[in-house]
Scaffold this motif. Structure first.
Motif, PDB file in Angstrom:
ATOM      1  N   ARG A 188      25.479  38.624  34.494  1.00 53.35           N
ATOM      2  CA  ARG A 188      25.292  37.463  33.477  1.00 53.35           C
ATOM      3  C   ARG A 188      24.251  37.030  34.763  1.00 53.35           C
ATOM      4  NH1 ARG A 188      25.702  31.567  34.449  1.00 53.35           N
ATOM      5  NH2 ARG A 188      25.907  31.332  36.071  1.00 53.35           N
ATOM      6  N   ASP A 288      28.856  21.451  35.614  1.00 52.17           N
ATOM      7  CA  ASP A 288      28.826  22.653  34.292  1.00 52.17           C
ATOM      8  C   ASP A 288      28.778  21.380  33.053  1.00 52.17           C
ATOM      9  OD1 ASP A 288      31.474  20.825  34.316  1.00 52.17           O
ATOM     10  OD2 ASP A 288      32.596  22.997  34.565  1.00 52.17           O
ATOM     11  N   ASN A 332      27.903  30.975  27.492  1.00 48.20           N
ATOM     12  CA  ASN A 332      28.206  31.638  28.987  1.00 48.20           C
ATOM     13  C   ASN A 332      27.527  31.988  29.310  1.00 48.20           C
ATOM     14  OD1 ASN A 332      30.193  29.115  27.762  1.00 48.20           O
ATOM     15  ND2 ASN A 332      31.470  30.797  27.066  1.00 48.20           N
ATOM     16  N   TRP A 333      26.865  33.188  28.434  1.00 45.97           N
ATOM     17  CA  TRP A 333      26.124  34.335  29.801  1.00 45.97           C
ATOM     18  C   TRP A 333      24.447  33.519  29.718  1.00 45.97           C
ATOM     19  CZ3 TRP A 333      22.411  38.189  28.015  1.00 45.97           C
ATOM     20  CH2 TRP A 333      22.166  39.242  29.103  1.00 45.97           C
ATOM     21  N   PRO A 338      27.253  27.928  34.573  1.00 44.96           N
ATOM     22  CA  PRO A 338      28.975  28.139  33.681  1.00 44.96           C
ATOM     23  C   PRO A 338      28.771  26.922  32.630  1.00 44.96           C
ATOM     24  CG  PRO A 338      29.119  29.057  35.312  1.00 44.96           C
ATOM     25  CD  PRO A 338      27.616  28.831  35.091  1.00 44.96           C
ATOM     26  N   ALA A 344      34.267  29.523  27.008  1.00 47.86           N
ATOM     27  CA  ALA A 344      34.808  29.144  29.305  1.00 47.86           C
ATOM     28  C   ALA A 344      35.529  29.675  30.149  1.00 47.86           C
ATOM     29  CB  ALA A 344      34.030  28.392  29.608  1.00 47.86           C
ATOM     30  N   ALA A 348      34.344  30.103  36.503  1.00 47.61           N
ATOM     31  CA  ALA A 348      33.266  30.197  36.679  1.00 47.61           C
ATOM     32  C   ALA A 348      32.389  29.635  37.184  1.00 47.61           C
ATOM     33  CB  ALA A 348      32.626  30.744  35.235  1.00 47.61           C
ATOM     34  N   GLY A 349      32.472  28.337  36.938  1.00 50.40           N
ATOM     35  CA  GLY A 349      31.393  27.408  37.889  1.00 50.40           C
ATOM     36  C   GLY A 349      31.836  26.979  39.302  1.00 50.40           C
ATOM     37  N   GLU A 352      29.871  30.341  40.625  1.00 53.55           N
ATOM     38  CA  GLU A 352      28.677  29.818  40.981  1.00 53.55           C
ATOM     39  C   GLU A 352      28.208  29.107  41.818  1.00 53.55           C
ATOM     40  OE1 GLU A 352      24.504  31.711  39.409  1.00 53.55           O
ATOM     41  OE2 GLU A 352      27.813  32.459  39.483  1.00 53.55           O
TER      42      GLU A 352
END
Length: 653
Positions: A188, A288, A332-333, A338, A344, A348-349, A352
């Motif tokens: 990403r 997010d 999402n990318w 995210p 999703a 991920a969130g 990150e």
């Protein structure tokens, strides 16, 4: 690549129309869905898009973002259909026709969407017509629709051998499946972390709407001290975070979801963020779904703030992306942070936020992965008995009693209960977060931090009849379902083990604010002892919203009807919005409900239009007493709560 020696304009037009035509079909289905919506987030969006500025924003958003994504998806769908097709018919490079390209590309694009619907089957309830079929029938129907033309084309290609036809079909399925999965495989293009050399001292991780009881059921593997009796001072996300940042408790316990004109014109100082910034702690906040907090276009003393988008666009990304699956996975990318659409990844969130937070002394992350309505994915559906025999429509929750149908309540199916979906989703999120959270004790940037995982409020699932509940909601009034929240504390001053029993001490989220203020003043890191001595009684205040959507209240309470909440709504071109209330803050404060909690006991006072108030006493989630009190008693109790709110601005040593 040779797509034909005689590439006539009609062929190119057909190829370029694949994606837009598919998008138009999805838009029409979304419009039908929102046309029929009269409550919940769908009803809110449907009503909002009748306003000229928001309608213009929606058109611009569709042309600027959705259309390019689907044009490119349609183009690649045709290319991924054309190349394997040459194995069966080499002459196709010369004589392919526009209608063939359109039909084959549309088939490929439908298959790509089918792959995403297979990952999140409940997302199919947004498709009118298809949603009524049981899953065991619906997926074969969609497969047949996606492959009917390609297989028919293969069968017409004589004298091609069965081996070549089979190889072509296999190539199509592999490539068409890879198209929607590609964003999950590609690195990403995430923003670079800001510089900083601080070790994190305070980490705050918020999970929107996580109830205390659901948290305690699902948090058994998380390291740290779990608290049974934690309370929010107000059941509204934006206002809670402003309180944690040092906002005036007497101002930020009067308000609702949207940012107000008062805040824009007369911003109230977020003193803790200011002090942390001035002390070089580099406070950073990530989220997010930035629409919930309303920081777009405002100055705050933070070293870094990143959300997926600004203003109104967050609602589109989080609530409309389910209707546009290819856009959702590429969103999402493509987004700087995210987001929360049904595809999703749950972890991920958090990952990150921790990456971007390195170098900051105070790192904050808030997640809206459990916003209503919830779309369960295939793994989560394992918790629903024989889900495949149900239809997607069975998973659509009802947002109001006006939406309830006679068939809903005649023989309620417990599998349809939105509270079940909520518990499954919360468990899924916490399981995804568990290894990340537990790994922080060994992370050199976070091991020394006081680490807090909490919710901004709970969530209430109102019962229509036994066995049938409405979808989750909050922000309407004061009750234990909304006010009791999750709270977990880990780190050197708490525990880095999985503790077997939850602690019984009363925790107000305002005590967390006070512990942070103590740290900024003394550089003494928060500990269990410091946290637990701040507010032994948890204060709550909120201006209740009318709840006609959930049925008639048993008493005539003072509250603000939703339709009369704001006299004006201002929407900027970039999608930033704020409200102008019909009543001043002082008037709203006079009519506010209040509550206080100590241990498992919660006492709520809701003012009556005729004067006085109703007093409700709860133990945990069970009501123990309800009685009417006079105006003098209510004013006395209200003043006591407001004194506690004032006291939360000064941390105890």
């Amino acid at each position: 690549m040779n797509l034909g020696r005689d590439v006539r304009p009609t062929r190119l037009i057909a190829v370029l129309l694949i994606g837009p035509a598919f998008l138009v079909a999805l838009v029409l289905m979304a419009l039908l869905r929102f046309h029929l919506a009269d409550a919940g987030i769908n009803g809110f969006l449907a009503m909002s898009f009748t306003l000229k500025p928001i309608k213009a924003f929606g058109v611009q958003y569709g042309l600027r973002i959705l259309l390019p994504v689907y044009v490119m998806a349609g183009l690649f769908s045709w290319i991924l259909a054309y190349l394997p097709g040459l194995l069966t018919r080499p002459a196709w490079s010369r004589d392919w026709k526009g209608r063939q390209a359109f039909a084959m590309g549309a088939s490929a694009l439908l298959w790509a969407h089918l792959v995403l619907w297979w990952k999140v089957p409940t997302a199919l309830w947004v498709l009118p017509g298809f949603r009524a079929l049981p899953f065991w029938l619906l997926f074969p129907v969609l497969v047949a629709l996606a492959l009917a033309y390609p297989i028919g084309w293969l069968l017409r290609q004589a004298p091609a051998t069965p081996g070549r036809r089979g190889l072509t079909l296999a190539g199509w399925l592999v490539l068409w499946t890879a198209l929607p999965l590609l964003p999950g495989w590609l690195p990403r293009p995430a923003p670079a972390a800001r510089p900083g050399d601080r070790k994190c001292q305070v980490l705050m991780v918020g999970l929107d709407g996580l109830r205390s009881d659901t948290f305690l059921e699902s948090a058994g593997g998380l390291q740290g001290l779990r608290y049974r009796n934690a309370y929010t001072p107000i059941p509204a996300t934006r206002l809670l975070w402003h309180l944690l940042w040092g906002g005036d408790p007497l101002f930020y316990t009067i308000g609702h979801v949207g940012a107000t004109l008062d805040e824009i014109r007369q911003p109230h100082g977020l003193t803790l963020i200011r002090d942390a910034y001035q002390q070089g702690e580099k406070p950073r906040f990530y989220m997010d779904d930035g629409g919930t907090i309303s920081l777009a276009g405002r100055h705050v003393d933070m070293d870094d703030v990143i959300t997926p988008a600004a203003g109104w666009e967050n609602f589109v990304n989080s609530n409309l992306a389910v209707g546009f699956p290819i856009y959702a996975v590429w969103e999402n990318w493509l987004k700087p942070f995210p987001t929360t659409n049904p595809w999703a990844p749950h972890e991920a969130g958090l990952k990150e936020a921790l990456r971007l937070g390195r170098g900051s002394g105070w790192v904050m992350f808030h997640s809206c992965l459990a916003h209503q309505p919830i779309f369960l994915d295939r793994q989560e559906l394992k918790g629903v008995h024989r889900w495949w025999a149900m239809s997607p429509a069975a998973f659509e929750p009802r947002a109001s009693v006006q939406q309830v149908k006679p068939t809903d309540v005649q023989a309620p199916d417990p599998r349809r209960n939105p509270f079940l979906a909520y518990k499954i989703r919360m468990n899924s999120i916490l399981r995804a977060w568990e290894p990340i959270w537990n790994g922080l004790a060994r992370d050199p940037d976070y091991a020394g931090a006081a680490r807090f995982l909490f919710s901004d409020h709970g969530e209430r699932f109102r019962t229509v009849v036994d066995g049938f509940q409405l979808q989750g909601n909050h922000g309407y009034g004061l009750d234990p379902w909304e006010l009791r929240c999750a709270f977990l504390a880990a780190g050197p001053g708490f525990s880095d083990r999985v503790e077997p029993q939850p602690r019984e001490a009363t925790i107000s989220l305002l005590a967390l604010r006070m512990a942070v203020a103590h740290w900024l003043r003394t550089k003494e890191a928060p500990t269990a002892a410091i946290l637990e001595r701040q507010l032994p009684v948890a204060p709550v205040r909120y201006h209740s919203v009318g709840s006609d959507a959930f049925g008639k209240e048993p008493f005539d309470f003072k509250c603000e009807p939703e339709k009369d909440l704001a006299v004006n709504t201002y929407v900027a071109p970039e999608g930033i919005w704020y409200l102008e209330y019909t009543k001043s803050a002082e008037e709203r404060a006079h009519d506010a409900s209040v509550a206080r909690a100590e241990g498992s006991a919660l006492t709520v006072f809701r003012p009556l239009k005729a004067g006085g108030a109703m007093e409700f006493v709860y133990d945990g989630y069970e009501m123990k007493k309800a009685r009417e009190v006079d105006e003098a008693t209510f004013r006395k109790e209200k003043a006591a709560v407001e004194d506690l709110l004032k006291a939360s601005t000064e941390p105890k040593p």
